[in-house]
Design a protein around this motif. Structure first.
Motif, mmCIF file in Angstrom:
data_model
loop_
_atom_site.group_PDB
_atom_site.id
_atom_site.type_symbol
_atom_site.label_atom_id
_atom_site.label_comp_id
_atom_site.label_asym_id
_atom_site.label_seq_id
_atom_site.Cartn_x
_atom_site.Cartn_y
_atom_site.Cartn_z
ATOM 1 N N VAL A 157 -16.541 51.376 -20.494
ATOM 2 C CA VAL A 157 -16.504 50.309 -21.518
ATOM 3 C C VAL A 157 -15.837 50.812 -22.806
ATOM 4 O O VAL A 157 -15.804 50.135 -23.809
ATOM 5 C CB VAL A 157 -17.940 49.779 -21.783
ATOM 6 N N TYR A 158 -15.258 51.988 -22.737
ATOM 7 C CA TYR A 158 -14.744 52.643 -23.953
ATOM 8 C C TYR A 158 -13.621 51.812 -24.594
ATOM 9 O O TYR A 158 -12.973 50.995 -23.926
ATOM 10 C CB TYR A 158 -14.291 54.088 -23.645
ATOM 11 N N PRO A 159 -13.389 52.012 -25.889
ATOM 12 C CA PRO A 159 -12.508 51.123 -26.643
ATOM 13 C C PRO A 159 -11.086 50.983 -26.090
ATOM 14 O O PRO A 159 -10.501 49.905 -26.186
ATOM 15 C CB PRO A 159 -12.472 51.749 -28.041
ATOM 16 N N ASP A 160 -10.529 52.034 -25.515
ATOM 17 C CA ASP A 160 -9.133 51.947 -25.078
ATOM 18 C C ASP A 160 -8.953 51.440 -23.654
ATOM 19 O O ASP A 160 -7.828 51.441 -23.127
ATOM 20 C CB ASP A 160 -8.443 53.308 -25.247
ATOM 21 N N LEU A 161 -10.030 50.999 -23.051
ATOM 22 C CA LEU A 161 -9.935 50.412 -21.716
ATOM 23 C C LEU A 161 -9.078 49.146 -21.809
ATOM 24 O O LEU A 161 -9.275 48.329 -22.706
ATOM 25 C CB LEU A 161 -11.366 50.035 -21.304
ATOM 26 N N THR A 162 -8.146 48.978 -20.865
ATOM 27 C CA THR A 162 -7.301 47.774 -20.904
ATOM 28 C C THR A 162 -7.886 46.696 -19.977
ATOM 29 O O THR A 162 -8.701 47.001 -19.105
ATOM 30 C CB THR A 162 -5.869 48.091 -20.424
ATOM 31 N N LYS A 163 -7.394 45.478 -20.136
ATOM 32 C CA LYS A 163 -7.842 44.365 -19.275
ATOM 33 C C LYS A 163 -7.493 44.663 -17.823
ATOM 34 O O LYS A 163 -8.259 44.376 -16.915
ATOM 35 C CB LYS A 163 -7.167 43.047 -19.695
ATOM 36 N N GLU A 164 -6.319 45.245 -17.635
ATOM 37 C CA GLU A 164 -5.889 45.590 -16.279
ATOM 38 C C GLU A 164 -6.877 46.575 -15.630
ATOM 39 O O GLU A 164 -7.249 46.434 -14.457
ATOM 40 C CB GLU A 164 -4.495 46.221 -16.381
ATOM 41 N N MET A 165 -7.309 47.548 -16.418
ATOM 42 C CA MET A 165 -8.276 48.523 -15.902
ATOM 43 C C MET A 165 -9.606 47.832 -15.612
ATOM 44 O O MET A 165 -10.239 48.070 -14.583
ATOM 45 C CB MET A 165 -8.475 49.658 -16.924
ATOM 46 N N GLN A 166 -10.011 46.962 -16.523
ATOM 47 C CA GLN A 166 -11.286 46.258 -16.311
ATOM 48 C C GLN A 166 -11.211 45.376 -15.057
ATOM 49 O O GLN A 166 -12.167 45.305 -14.291
ATOM 50 C CB GLN A 166 -11.623 45.390 -17.530
ATOM 51 N N ASP A 167 -10.072 44.716 -14.877
ATOM 52 C CA ASP A 167 -9.921 43.859 -13.696
ATOM 53 C C ASP A 167 -10.079 44.681 -12.416
ATOM 54 O O ASP A 167 -10.683 44.234 -11.447
ATOM 55 C CB ASP A 167 -8.557 43.157 -13.707
ATOM 56 N N TYR A 168 -9.538 45.884 -12.442
ATOM 57 C CA TYR A 168 -9.656 46.765 -11.267
ATOM 58 C C TYR A 168 -11.124 47.162 -11.036
ATOM 59 O O TYR A 168 -11.623 47.149 -9.911
ATOM 60 C CB TYR A 168 -8.763 48.001 -11.464
#
Ligand SMILES: Cc1ncc(COP(=O)(O)O)c(C=O)c1O
Length: 365
Positions: free
Chosen positions: A345-356
């Motif tokens: 959940v860290y600040p630099d997580l991208t939407k693409e990473m979250q979607d994965y």
């Protein structure tokens, strides 16, 4: 895709020059112990929290330890806390010679259940350590009422919740001591170990200052047996840089958490409960699932970092056997230990990473 549970590199890259310059300042001055950076950091964090005093210390663990020592808590005393926390909360109580007494958690928030505290109070109870776990504060009004009624101190373990609020106020509004950690995985990461104690009590503050430095006052005259609990100046210098970014990091954590919340709606994944009284800072985004260990394996196989905070409650740990607790004594904590899983959940997580991450979890549950 490789997604670690925490990646500090992207944010470090953005402020690398600033941090290096701040560290170089300290090195050039050769005032590596104490000095103006410590004072500035203390003043800025005290102002951020709206507390009168702040004392930089060597770690979150030592913030707890020096708080207990400065309140003269020791052999014969009892301190109530949660069995579902990081070891340091309870380790500090035992290290001053006091007895930890556990009270179970509220299964929704994972924080100590105030309704369970009253039953744990005895004539020996000197303090309660509520732990604001994962980034969300405990039900402080209820805890304050109990502490006030029994005249016992509150030491808040806010190691995981820098910036969190309860009823619009930061930690410290009610208790004697707020203990912060700057361990690099925390909301305000240091460049090494570090911590801070916040307080509004002048006597307690004066005692902390002395205790942090072996108990000496004046130099080489020891009033108490303290320790070396000092914060490093280079760490303070780097954290003064990072403090400017903490607001935007907390915002990003909250956005990432909200994105997961939406994605897991109507799925078997139980998302973190948000108390209406609290502003959760999501130092950890912790889901609850059946077959948790298998899901953790599945995530690891797919190169997604995750962690179990915490797999075995403290009343069940070998080193605390002599306290006489057994499995089944704190069922809510034990159930949580079997089902929780922290995902990135860290600040630099991208939407693409979250979607994965989301896809990988949903294909499993
Ligand atoms: C709840 C809690 N208390 C205390 C600590 C101790 O902090 P530190 O690692 O800075 O000693 C931590 C951090 O790991 C923590 O999560």
């Amino acid at each position: 895709m490789q997604i670690p549970l925490l990646d500090l590199k992207p944010s470090y890259e953005k402020m690398r020059q600033q941090i290096l310059a701040a560290v170089a300042d300290v090195l050039d001055s050769q005032r590596c112990i104490g000095g103006p950076k410590i004072k500035q950091l203390e003043e800025r964090i005290a102002a951020y929290y709206g507390c009168k005093y702040a004392v930089g210390v060597s770690s979150g663990t030592d913030a707890l330890l020096v708080s207990l020592m400065s309140l003269d808590i020791g052999p014969g005393d009892e301190v109530i806390t949660t069995p579902f926390t990081f070891f340091a909360t309870v380790g500090a109580i035992v290290r001053v010679g006091a007895k930890p007494v556990f009270a179970d958690i509220d299964p929704k928030t994972f924080n100590i259940d105030p309704a369970k505290i009253s039953g744990a109070i005895t004539k020996k109870t000197k303090a309660i350590i509520p732990v604001h776990l994962y980034g969300q504060m405990c039900d402080m009004d209820a805890i304050l009422e109990i502490a006030g009624k029994h005249r016992i101190e509150i030491i808040e373990d806010a190691a995981q919740s820098f910036g969190a609020k309860y009823k619009g106020k930061y930690a410290g509004a009610s208790g004697k001591s707020v203990c912060l950690s700057f361990y690099p995985s925390k909301n305000l990461p240091g460049i090494g170990d570090g911590g801070m104690v916040l307080t509004n009590d002048a006597d307690f503050y004066n005692r902390l200052i002395v205790m942090r430095d072996h108990g000496q006052n004046p130099q080489y005259y020891y009033k108490y047996v303290g320790g070396n609990f000092r914060l490093d100046a280079i760490n303070a210098a780097a954290m003064l840089v990072r403090l400017d970014y903490v607001g935007q990091w907390l915002k990003r954590r909250a956005e990432n958490a909200a994105y997961y919340d939406r994605a897991f709606r109507n799925s078997p994944v139980a998302v973190p409960y948000r108390s209406a009284d609290c502003e959760h800072t999501f130092n950890q985004y912790v889901i609850r699932v059946q077959r948790r260990n298998e899901l953790a394996e599945h995530l690891k196989k797919n190169h997604i970092g995750c962690a179990i905070y915490y797999p075995l409650c403290l009343h069940q740990q070998q080193c605390f056997e002599s306290l006489g607790y057994k499995k089944g004594d704190f069922p809510q904590s034990e159930n949580a230990a079997d089902e929780v899983l922290a995902i990135p959940v860290y600040p630099d997580l991208t939407k693409e990473m979250q979607d994965y991450v989301i896809r990988t979890i949903l294909e499993f549950v």
